[in-house]
Design a protein around this motif. Structure first.
Motif, PDB file in Angstrom:
ATOM      1  N   PHE A  50       0.805  -1.218   0.000  1.00 55.97           N
ATOM      2  CA  PHE A  50       0.000   0.000   0.000  1.00 55.97           C
ATOM      3  C   PHE A  50       0.845   1.279   0.000  1.00 55.97           C
ATOM      4  O   PHE A  50       0.303   2.371   0.096  1.00 55.97           O
ATOM      5  CB  PHE A  50      -0.973  -0.029   1.174  1.00 55.97           C
ATOM      6  CG  PHE A  50      -1.872  -1.235   1.136  1.00 55.97           C
ATOM      7  CD1 PHE A  50      -2.881  -1.332   0.190  1.00 55.97           C
ATOM      8  CD2 PHE A  50      -1.672  -2.298   2.004  1.00 55.97           C
ATOM      9  CE1 PHE A  50      -3.683  -2.455   0.118  1.00 55.97           C
ATOM     10  CE2 PHE A  50      -2.484  -3.425   1.945  1.00 55.97           C
ATOM     11  CZ  PHE A  50      -3.484  -3.504   0.995  1.00 55.97           C
ATOM     12  N   ILE A  66      -6.296  -4.634   5.131  1.00 54.75           N
ATOM     13  CA  ILE A  66      -7.062  -3.425   4.793  1.00 54.75           C
ATOM     14  C   ILE A  66      -8.524  -3.595   5.194  1.00 54.75           C
ATOM     15  O   ILE A  66      -9.151  -2.677   5.735  1.00 54.75           O
ATOM     16  CB  ILE A  66      -6.957  -3.144   3.282  1.00 54.75           C
ATOM     17  CG1 ILE A  66      -5.645  -2.439   2.965  1.00 54.75           C
ATOM     18  CG2 ILE A  66      -8.111  -2.267   2.788  1.00 54.75           C
ATOM     19  CD1 ILE A  66      -5.576  -1.010   3.456  1.00 54.75           C
ATOM     20  N   TYR A  85     -10.426  -1.123   7.883  1.00 56.72           N
ATOM     21  CA  TYR A  85     -11.584  -0.324   7.475  1.00 56.72           C
ATOM     22  C   TYR A  85     -12.889  -1.122   7.607  1.00 56.72           C
ATOM     23  O   TYR A  85     -13.846  -0.867   6.890  1.00 56.72           O
ATOM     24  CB  TYR A  85     -11.408   0.164   6.037  1.00 56.72           C
ATOM     25  CG  TYR A  85     -10.415   1.290   5.922  1.00 56.72           C
ATOM     26  CD1 TYR A  85     -10.771   2.600   6.211  1.00 56.72           C
ATOM     27  CD2 TYR A  85      -9.094   1.041   5.561  1.00 56.72           C
ATOM     28  CE1 TYR A  85      -9.859   3.638   6.123  1.00 56.72           C
ATOM     29  CE2 TYR A  85      -8.169   2.070   5.472  1.00 56.72           C
ATOM     30  CZ  TYR A  85      -8.557   3.366   5.754  1.00 56.72           C
ATOM     31  OH  TYR A  85      -7.645   4.387   5.679  1.00 56.72           O
ATOM     32  N   SER A 115      -0.766   1.162  -5.821  1.00 57.39           N
ATOM     33  CA  SER A 115      -1.087   2.265  -4.919  1.00 57.39           C
ATOM     34  C   SER A 115      -0.481   3.573  -5.417  1.00 57.39           C
ATOM     35  O   SER A 115      -1.091   4.636  -5.314  1.00 57.39           O
ATOM     36  CB  SER A 115      -0.604   1.959  -3.497  1.00 57.39           C
ATOM     37  OG  SER A 115       0.796   1.754  -3.482  1.00 57.39           O
ATOM     38  N   THR A 121      -5.267   8.631  -0.891  1.00 58.05           N
ATOM     39  CA  THR A 121      -4.686   7.453  -0.243  1.00 58.05           C
ATOM     40  C   THR A 121      -5.766   6.483   0.207  1.00 58.05           C
ATOM     41  O   THR A 121      -5.681   5.275  -0.045  1.00 58.05           O
ATOM     42  CB  THR A 121      -3.831   7.892   0.965  1.00 58.05           C
ATOM     43  OG1 THR A 121      -2.833   8.820   0.519  1.00 58.05           O
ATOM     44  CG2 THR A 121      -3.145   6.697   1.597  1.00 58.05           C
ATOM     45  N   GLU A 122      -6.810   6.989   0.847  1.00 52.89           N
ATOM     46  CA  GLU A 122      -7.865   6.100   1.332  1.00 52.89           C
ATOM     47  C   GLU A 122      -8.661   5.490   0.183  1.00 52.89           C
ATOM     48  O   GLU A 122      -9.041   4.320   0.244  1.00 52.89           O
ATOM     49  CB  GLU A 122      -8.780   6.853   2.300  1.00 52.89           C
ATOM     50  CG  GLU A 122      -8.105   7.178   3.621  1.00 52.89           C
ATOM     51  CD  GLU A 122      -9.091   7.519   4.721  1.00 52.89           C
ATOM     52  OE1 GLU A 122     -10.174   8.055   4.403  1.00 52.89           O
ATOM     53  OE2 GLU A 122      -8.780   7.253   5.893  1.00 52.89           O
ATOM     54  N   PHE A 129      -6.853   2.616  -1.013  1.00 52.21           N
ATOM     55  CA  PHE A 129      -7.043   1.452  -0.156  1.00 52.21           C
ATOM     56  C   PHE A 129      -8.356   0.736  -0.492  1.00 52.21           C
ATOM     57  O   PHE A 129      -8.384  -0.494  -0.647  1.00 52.21           O
ATOM     58  CB  PHE A 129      -7.073   1.868   1.318  1.00 52.21           C
ATOM     59  CG  PHE A 129      -5.775   2.401   1.847  1.00 52.21           C
ATOM     60  CD1 PHE A 129      -4.579   2.161   1.197  1.00 52.21           C
ATOM     61  CD2 PHE A 129      -5.753   3.153   3.019  1.00 52.21           C
ATOM     62  CE1 PHE A 129      -3.373   2.653   1.697  1.00 52.21           C
ATOM     63  CE2 PHE A 129      -4.568   3.641   3.528  1.00 52.21           C
ATOM     64  CZ  PHE A 129      -3.373   3.392   2.866  1.00 52.21           C
ATOM     65  N   VAL A 150      -0.116   0.505   6.722  1.00 49.97           N
ATOM     66  CA  VAL A 150      -1.238   1.382   6.382  1.00 49.97           C
ATOM     67  C   VAL A 150      -1.417   2.459   7.446  1.00 49.97           C
ATOM     68  O   VAL A 150      -1.595   3.644   7.129  1.00 49.97           O
ATOM     69  CB  VAL A 150      -2.530   0.554   6.225  1.00 49.97           C
ATOM     70  CG1 VAL A 150      -3.755   1.459   6.232  1.00 49.97           C
ATOM     71  CG2 VAL A 150      -2.478  -0.260   4.937  1.00 49.97           C
TER      72      VAL A 150
END
Length: 274
Positions: A21, A59, A63, A167, A185-186, A189, A234
């Protein structure tokens, strides 16, 4: 039990988790490290699928609340529908192009010298993008519209070339198309989840005959190492970008790529034998 093989598995698992990532190409690092460690046989192909799956699950765990909220709100909550649609739109370019060119890319481009060149070129591109004036139009990943999502999706498709970095392509594409540093960035992900799951399922299907029960200890060691490394990587990246640009990664890419080319140029490593 082959303890040396277990050590190689842990090293490669940590490397996958740390680099998956970050915008420095996990695939490129695994190709180079696998070559140096002499782990390039048929079993290694399945192993790399396993440790990639571990990174995806890290990941998903990080999240999990967002994923659960979106999944439970599908069909009922407009924001959840919108977010899921944008991730799907961004996923499509790489999915279509990946099916079309997967075999050609795997056959002709997966070698250390090709990766080194891509690392250098990608590093230069990151430096150029970071030197542009950046005025975000989308502060969070939820703010994207479908056009921005599609553009990021096409940027991601560039990462089919090993060494580019999935990424890196999506984050830099996000910055170019108006996402804030954190949003880019998110969203990278979240986009990784369907993209990498699809790639994993496809690779497992293609390499099903290579799965063996006796490889389970090695695969387990690599899986755990990759999951833990990805989880901490991350979290570190999100803290880092709060007050830094991506230029550090660009210089690292350039230095690493030049080092690999130097080892070939001076005859220190004969990459043709790896």
């Amino acid at each position: 039990m082959d303890h040396l093989l277990l050590i190689k598995a842990v090293i490669l698992g940590i490397l996958e988790g740390l680099t998956e990532f970050l915008p420095i190409s996990s695939t490129g690092h695994l190709i180079i490290a696998g070559s140096l460690l002499g782990y390039t046989d048929d079993t290694s192909r399945v192993f790399k699928i396993v440790i990639q799956l571990a990174a995806i699950l890290a990941i998903c765990w990080e999240y999990r609340r967002k994923i659960i909220d979106v999944a439970s709100g599908l069909g009922r909550v407009p924001a959840a529908n919108r977010f899921a649609l944008h991730v799907f739109i961004a996923f499509l370019p790489a999915a279509v192009l990946g099916l079309m060119f997967h075999r050609i890319i795997k056959t002709y481009l997966f070698n250390p010298l090709t990766v080194a060149g891509a690392l250098i070129v990608g590093g230069v591109i990151i430096l150029l993008i970071e030197r542009r004036t950046h005025v975000p139009r989308y502060e969070t990943a939820d703010d994207l519209d479908w056009r921005a999502a599609l553009k990021v999706g096409f940027a991601q498709s560039l990462a089919m070339f090993p060494g580019v970095s999935r990424s890196g392509a999506t984050i830099m594409g996000g910055l170019m198309f108006g996402l804030s540093r954190r949003a880019a960035t998110e969203f990278s992900f979240f986009l990784a989840i369907p993209t990498m799951f699809a790639a994993t399922v496809y690779d497992v299907y293609k390499n099903w005959a290579l799965l063996r029960v006796e490889d389970l200890p090695v695969f387990t060691a690599g899986f755990v190492a990759s999951f833990l490394a990805a989880f901490f990587s991350v979290r570190w990246l999100l803290r880092y970008i709060a007050s830094h640009t991506f230029e550090l990664f660009a210089w690292y890419r350039i230095a690493f790529g030049l080092f690999v080319l130097a080892t070939a140029g001076f005859g220190w490593v004969d990459w043709a034998d790896h």
